[in-house]
Design an enzyme around this catalytic site. Sequence first.
Site: not given
Lengths: 303, 303
Positions: B101, B177, B245
């Site tokens: 990601t 995403k 994150k």
Amino acid sequence: MSAGEGRAAAVIGLGSMGGGMAAALLRAGFSVRGFDVVPANLERLAAAGGAPAASPEAAARGAEIVVSVVVNAEQTEAVLFGAAGCAAAMAPGAVFISCATMAPEAVRALAARLEAMGIHYLDAPISGGTARAAEGKLTIMASGSKAAFAAARPALDAMAATIHELGDEPGTGAGFKMVNQLLAGVHIAAACEAVAFAASMGLDLRRVYEVITGSAGNSWMFENRVPHILDADYAPRSAVDIFTKDLGIVLDMARRGRMPVPMASEALQLFLMTAAAGMGRDDDASVARLFARIAPISLPEPS
Amino acid sequence: MSAGEGRAAAVIGLGSMGGGMAAALLRAGFSVRGFDVVPANLERLAAAGGAPAASPEAAARGAEIVVSVVVNAEQTEAVLFGAAGCAAAMAPGAVFISCATMAPEAVRALAARLEAMGIHYLDAPISGGTARAAEGKLTIMASGSKAAFAAARPALDAMAATIHELGDEPGTGAGFKMVNQLLAGVHIAAACEAVAFAASMGLDLRRVYEVITGSAGNSWMFENRVPHILDADYAPRSAVDIFTKDLGIVLDMARRGRMPVPMASEALQLFLMTAAAGMGRDDDASVARLFARIAPISLPEPS
């Protein structure tokens, strides 16, 4: 042989939800008298076979079951105990089914006053939207005494597909409803923010809808509300001001309980900004239009 | 006659996701070499029939397809271009499938460097969790050139149940995403807050789960994560630090684009508080335990 055959019910509040619920009661065989402050809603009741009344008191007189579908605790108190209110007209043993969204402590106060008169109170907030109200397929999050449930049963069966029986204390149903509204409000705000974020990247928003509804980022509200944005259709199915109200109740309850609810707080601010920008009566997906007013993104336009 | 028969693939990063994906490739007939910094993950690959390698470069040598399942852009850059990186070992016409990601602009930079060497880059972030990784039933949000898709196809088919083909520009998959991660993070934080709010009212939390999962307040994450709270099981299926994150990436992207994302911002603060309280490596439903540390509520205890 319908559940309501020969029974008299009253419905107070004949808007998009209450109007459908009155129709469901009529289909189940109830005779239904109704009251609303909006004349058009009374005409719709008459057209469906019900009897318009001039006050909550007039609607409730002789009814075994009174269903109250107003918006908050203040209106519910007025319906019961205000001028020409229901409470004075209801017979001992009748039941008041209260569907408004309100804090549990407001429910407990109203229920105690009514039960002191020998009238049952069923705490019965609803979920499911106008289409399911009209079909008699609502979800009801109910709590109250066994006697209140027994008296309310024929009407509950006529109005709901799912009846969660959540205990014998009025206020518990309201608590469950407030948890649902916290999540619903946060999820609508998040759906609008996510669509705006996707637009800021120039992504194809219909593909975003398709991908997200099949992914772990999905929510009931994302799936239900994002099509309003894609179709640029902000006619209110449920209005922004419903969530300024309901998240306001959540924040009030949480503050009284010294309970931090930062996600709900942030969502409320977004609904308030959207209302402040003039969209309070528009569909709650209008939070997406708030983002489009302040950021360099373009959302779908009406076709 | 399996899709991978006679083909050589490499998998870099053999953790909970990459390990399962390597197993899916092996089942499809690929010969698989793999690299990971954790020796136990290499042993697991060997036990599944794969070949442990000493570096990304060694794993990638001779592979038509390299699948990178590391956590972020920095690790992906190191895998490709660091000491003993893949890029130097890959032949022109081979494809690098990048599953980490990261922000779309980071993807575009890596893809440009690799494509200048004649190696294809497929932007292919994944969704679905460890169980579906092991079953070869992931969802992949992919973008890249037609040549990159063609070269990657046999591996994609082995690893995924759903392959969203989102266009020919690397970075588009990453954008989708990040939209998913914004929603997923907000929904986890909201689920934990809602459960804590319900606990503050003394509601039966298992009934809350039952009622909400059938109501408009439901989300994929509520349905998936709240059972961890009910079972008091905070062993990490996905850790708090994944969302510090990923929401950090969302906030960085949004700030660069001058795009306000207040819901994501609030959710990030909750994950950071949870990490600060020592739970960064625990399951992301630990946000509920953060609320339990600061508010007078009790959550289920381990049985």
